[in-house]
Enzyme design. Structure first.
Site, PDB file in Angstrom:
ATOM      1  N   PRO A 136      58.573 145.501  29.258  1.00 29.12           N
ATOM      2  CG  PRO A 136      60.610 144.888  30.225  1.00 29.12           C
ATOM      3  CD  PRO A 136      59.798 144.728  28.969  1.00 29.12           C
ATOM      4  N   GLY A 139      53.025 148.581  27.749  1.00 24.74           N
ATOM      5  CA  GLY A 139      51.878 147.749  28.142  1.00 24.74           C
ATOM      6  C   GLY A 139      50.663 148.172  27.344  1.00 24.74           C
ATOM      7  CD1 TRP A 164      53.862 143.197  32.033  1.00 25.83           C
ATOM      8  CD2 TRP A 164      53.596 142.234  34.031  1.00 25.83           C
ATOM      9  NE1 TRP A 164      54.140 144.135  32.985  1.00 25.83           N
ATOM     10  CE2 TRP A 164      53.977 143.568  34.210  1.00 25.83           C
ATOM     11  CE3 TRP A 164      53.370 141.418  35.149  1.00 25.83           C
ATOM     12  CZ2 TRP A 164      54.152 144.123  35.473  1.00 25.83           C
ATOM     13  CZ3 TRP A 164      53.540 141.963  36.400  1.00 25.83           C
ATOM     14  CH2 TRP A 164      53.918 143.295  36.546  1.00 25.83           C
ATOM     15  CD  GLN A 343      30.909 143.221  54.033  1.00 25.45           C
ATOM     16  OE1 GLN A 343      32.100 143.334  53.750  1.00 25.45           O
ATOM     17  NE2 GLN A 343      30.397 143.695  55.156  1.00 25.45           N
ATOM     18  CB  ILE A 344      27.863 137.112  51.760  1.00 23.98           C
ATOM     19  CG1 ILE A 344      27.015 138.226  51.103  1.00 23.98           C
ATOM     20  CG2 ILE A 344      26.995 135.916  52.135  1.00 23.98           C
ATOM     21  CD1 ILE A 344      26.405 137.873  49.772  1.00 23.98           C
ATOM     22  N   GLY A 347      33.747 137.421  58.754  1.00 24.01           N
ATOM     23  CA  GLY A 347      35.153 137.182  59.140  1.00 24.01           C
ATOM     24  C   GLY A 347      35.730 135.951  58.458  1.00 24.01           C
ATOM     25  CD  GLU A 370      43.780 138.205  26.657  1.00 21.64           C
ATOM     26  OE1 GLU A 370      42.904 138.359  25.805  1.00 21.64           O
ATOM     27  OE2 GLU A 370      44.222 137.092  26.996  1.00 21.64           O
TER      28      GLU A 370
HETATM   29  C1  FAD Z   1      48.968 138.256  35.539  1.00 24.72           C
HETATM   30  C2  FAD Z   1      49.236 138.940  34.240  1.00 24.72           C
HETATM   31  C3  FAD Z   1      49.314 138.183  33.076  1.00 24.72           C
HETATM   32  C4  FAD Z   1      49.597 138.798  31.851  1.00 24.72           C
HETATM   33  N1  FAD Z   1      49.744 138.018  30.723  1.00 24.72           N
HETATM   34  C5  FAD Z   1      50.178 138.589  29.573  1.00 24.72           C
HETATM   35  C6  FAD Z   1      50.506 137.769  28.441  1.00 24.72           C
HETATM   36  O1  FAD Z   1      50.351 136.549  28.449  1.00 24.72           O
HETATM   37  N2  FAD Z   1      51.006 138.386  27.317  1.00 24.72           N
HETATM   38  C7  FAD Z   1      51.191 139.729  27.249  1.00 24.72           C
HETATM   39  O2  FAD Z   1      51.653 140.216  26.215  1.00 24.72           O
HETATM   40  N3  FAD Z   1      50.891 140.537  28.322  1.00 24.72           N
HETATM   41  C8  FAD Z   1      50.396 139.994  29.467  1.00 24.72           C
HETATM   42  N4  FAD Z   1      50.100 140.793  30.562  1.00 24.72           N
HETATM   43  C9  FAD Z   1      50.320 142.233  30.482  1.00 24.72           C
HETATM   44  C10 FAD Z   1      49.039 143.045  30.479  1.00 24.72           C
HETATM   45  O3  FAD Z   1      48.400 142.929  29.240  1.00 24.72           O
HETATM   46  C11 FAD Z   1      49.448 144.508  30.832  1.00 24.72           C
HETATM   47  O4  FAD Z   1      49.770 144.506  32.212  1.00 24.72           O
HETATM   48  C12 FAD Z   1      48.361 145.484  30.529  1.00 24.72           C
HETATM   49  O5  FAD Z   1      48.159 145.601  29.135  1.00 24.72           O
HETATM   50  C13 FAD Z   1      48.683 146.880  31.099  1.00 24.72           C
HETATM   51  O6  FAD Z   1      49.977 147.271  30.795  1.00 24.72           O
HETATM   52  P1  FAD Z   1      50.947 147.815  31.951  1.00 24.72           P
HETATM   53  O7  FAD Z   1      50.909 146.827  33.065  1.00 24.72           O
HETATM   54  O8  FAD Z   1      52.254 148.139  31.347  1.00 24.72           O
HETATM   55  O9  FAD Z   1      50.251 149.138  32.488  1.00 24.72           O
HETATM   56  P2  FAD Z   1      50.319 150.595  31.834  1.00 24.72           P
HETATM   57  O10 FAD Z   1      50.028 150.528  30.385  1.00 24.72           O
HETATM   58  O11 FAD Z   1      51.575 151.259  32.270  1.00 24.72           O
HETATM   59  O12 FAD Z   1      49.072 151.282  32.555  1.00 24.72           O
HETATM   60  C14 FAD Z   1      49.118 151.768  33.911  1.00 24.72           C
HETATM   61  C15 FAD Z   1      47.772 152.419  34.203  1.00 24.72           C
HETATM   62  O13 FAD Z   1      47.567 153.515  33.286  1.00 24.72           O
HETATM   63  C16 FAD Z   1      46.324 153.335  32.618  1.00 24.72           C
HETATM   64  N5  FAD Z   1      46.435 153.878  31.258  1.00 24.72           N
HETATM   65  C17 FAD Z   1      47.418 153.669  30.346  1.00 24.72           C
HETATM   66  N6  FAD Z   1      47.162 154.324  29.205  1.00 24.72           N
HETATM   67  C18 FAD Z   1      45.972 154.952  29.379  1.00 24.72           C
HETATM   68  C19 FAD Z   1      45.143 155.791  28.563  1.00 24.72           C
HETATM   69  N7  FAD Z   1      45.475 156.095  27.309  1.00 24.72           N
HETATM   70  N8  FAD Z   1      43.972 156.263  29.100  1.00 24.72           N
HETATM   71  C20 FAD Z   1      43.604 155.942  30.361  1.00 24.72           C
HETATM   72  N9  FAD Z   1      44.345 155.158  31.186  1.00 24.72           N
HETATM   73  C21 FAD Z   1      45.509 154.655  30.693  1.00 24.72           C
HETATM   74  C22 FAD Z   1      46.074 151.833  32.622  1.00 24.72           C
HETATM   75  O14 FAD Z   1      44.690 151.535  32.452  1.00 24.72           O
HETATM   76  C23 FAD Z   1      46.588 151.482  34.008  1.00 24.72           C
HETATM   77  O15 FAD Z   1      45.592 151.734  34.965  1.00 24.72           O
HETATM   78  C24 FAD Z   1      49.768 140.198  31.791  1.00 24.72           C
HETATM   79  C25 FAD Z   1      49.655 140.968  32.972  1.00 24.72           C
HETATM   80  C26 FAD Z   1      49.392 140.359  34.166  1.00 24.72           C
HETATM   81  C27 FAD Z   1      49.308 141.215  35.416  1.00 24.72           C
END
Ligand code: FAD
Length: 390
Positions: A136, A139, A164, A343-344, A347, A370
């Site tokens: 949580p 990420g 996630w 778009q193509i 509606g 990923e």
């Molecule tokens: C449907 C789904 C399936 C998933 N499956 C898995 C799974 O099987 N196993 C697993 O471990 N995880 C999984 N994930 C997690 C996924 O890998 C993370 O959501 C992702 O790595 C981003 O982490 P976060 O959501 O905490 O966003 P954050 O890290 O909080 O990022 C929020 C925003 O800040 C940006 N940001 C953060 N740091 C920087 C930086 N240094 N420079 C520029 N921008 C930055 C990010 O690009 C993003 O736009 C899944 C996510 C989803 C939505």
């Protein structure tokens, strides 16, 4: 102008065996997967029976050694299989990619004994895997994860919450990264945790924008005990393993993105050659012809990019930069192509009567998983200019 079916994808495949494999996959995709995709995605139903069928058909361990039940296929073939599966239904293509990612740690860093004991069931025994890195509060900054594994006399006790997790709550095994030492990347160790381990539980699946059939859930580890022979690699090697797995996993996401984009282009071509306005097929209008040409070009460029990275990997050469480029380009292309497909269709494209709107919702997640596309740019820039803050 007449109605026309989409042109088959011109694939470059290295062997006759690979061509037969792709034909088998296309057959399964068209007969078993695509017909139920829209309805089951709408209901949020995970097609577990499809994964059983794929396992029975030898399609859940394709890039791994046949010695342990894998398919011995090069990445360039495995990725094109993923592309076909994702074109039929992203939940299936992405699910196979995540399962393959979950097998990576043991298949690459496990001991002979561990591989002999666990891999055959993972690669071809009907089991489904999950990869548990995110939490949580961590990420993109995955090295700050907090899930803890504490050593006991004969094993480890794991406590924490993963977030996630694709297949969270339904997987048969989890590759879990947990902290066993100091803060930061060097204090993390990888474990193979059975899905039915006492203390492991999945929360209710997240309510997502798309890929509703693919369960994504938090996974709680509450005093989960595993013996030491479920530790993968050395203590403190877990983050290296996790990142190495993601280099390959990103190629899987890139291939899925191209499959999804190809499905959207095929739908757009089909519609544009049938729909008539101003007395002609709308595909006669240059405004749309140029959109279709740009969509097809982005897809071919993406396919070439992920295949070039895959061929480097198959040749045993470094491919991390190219994998990040492929993930970035292919998922951005999928977002653009699926949006243009809506778009193509005008509606009608905005309704659930056609698949274009689902493709567009599904494409979005590929720019996030990923490693977000911001993180891919960071990886590419590090290869060009070295680490930040030097
Ligand atoms: C449907 C789904 C399936 C998933 N499956 C898995 C799974 O099987 N196993 C697993 O471990 N995880 C999984 N994930 C997690 C996924 O890998 C993370 O959501 C992702 O790595 C981003 O982490 P976060 O959501 O905490 O966003 P954050 O890290 O909080 O990022 C929020 C925003 O800040 C940006 N940001 C953060 N740091 C920087 C930086 N240094 N420079 C520029 N921008 C930055 C990010 O690009 C993003 O736009 C899944 C996510 C989803 C939505």
């Amino acid at each position: 102008m007449s109605d026309r079916d989409p042109q088959p994808v011109e694939r470059q495949l290295p062997t006759e065996e690979a061509r037969d494999l792709l034909a088998l996959v296309r057959d399964i995709a068209q007969r078993e997967i695509a017909p139920k995709a829209a309805e089951e995605e709408d209901e949020g139903r995970f097609p577990r029976e499809i994964f059983t069928l794929l396992s029975e058909s030898g399609l859940l361990g394709l890039p791994y050694d046949s010695e342990h039940g894998g398919g011995d296929q090069p990445y360039e073939v495995y990725l094109q299989v993923l592309e076909e599966l994702a074109a039929a239904r992203l939940t299936v293509g992405l699910g196979v990619s995540v399962h393959t990612l979950a097998c990576y740690a043991l298949a690459t860093y496990g001991s002979e004994k561990q591989q002999a004991e666990h891999l055959p069931a993972m690669l071809g025994g009907g089991l489904l895997g999950a990869y548990a890195l995110s939490e949580p509060s961590s990420g993109s900054d995955a090295a700050s994860l907090r899930t803890k594994a504490v050593r006991e006399v004969d094993g480890w006790v794991i406590d924490g919450t993963k977030a996630w997790i694709t297949h969270g709550g339904i997987a048969d095994f989890y590759t879990v990264m947990a902290r066993t030492g100091e803060d930061g990347p060097r204090g993390i160790t990888a474990f193979l945790v059975p899905g039915d381990a006492p203390g492991l539980s999945g929360a209710a699946p997240e309510k997502k924008m798309g890929m509703k059939g693919s369960p994504t859930a938090q996974v709680h580890l509450d005093g989960v005990r595993v013996p030491d022979d479920r530790r993968i690699g050395e203590e403190g090697q877990g983050f290296t393993i996790a990142l190495a797995a993601l280099d390959s996993g990103r190629l899987g996401i890139a291939a899925c993105a191209i499959g999804l984009a190809q499905a959207a282009l095929d739908e757009a071509v089909r519609y544009a050659t049938q729909r008539r306005q101003f007395g002609r097929a709308i595909a006669d209008f240059q405004g749309l012809r140029f959109m279709l040409a740009d969509m097809a070009t982005q897809i071919e460029a993406g396919r070439a990019l992920y295949l070039a990275a895959a061929r480097l990997r198959d040749a045993g050469r470094p491919f991390a930069k190219q994998a990040a480029m492929a993930k970035l380009h292919c998922t951005d292309a999928a977002m653009k192509v699926t949006t243009d497909a809506v778009q193509i269709l005008g509606g009608y494209g905005y309704t659930a009567d056609f698949p274009a709107e689902r493709y567009m919702r599904e494409a979005k997640v590929l720019q996030i998983v990923e490693g977000t596309n911001q993180i891919q740019r960071m990886v590419i820039a590090r290869h060009l200019a070295g680490p930040e803050g030097r």
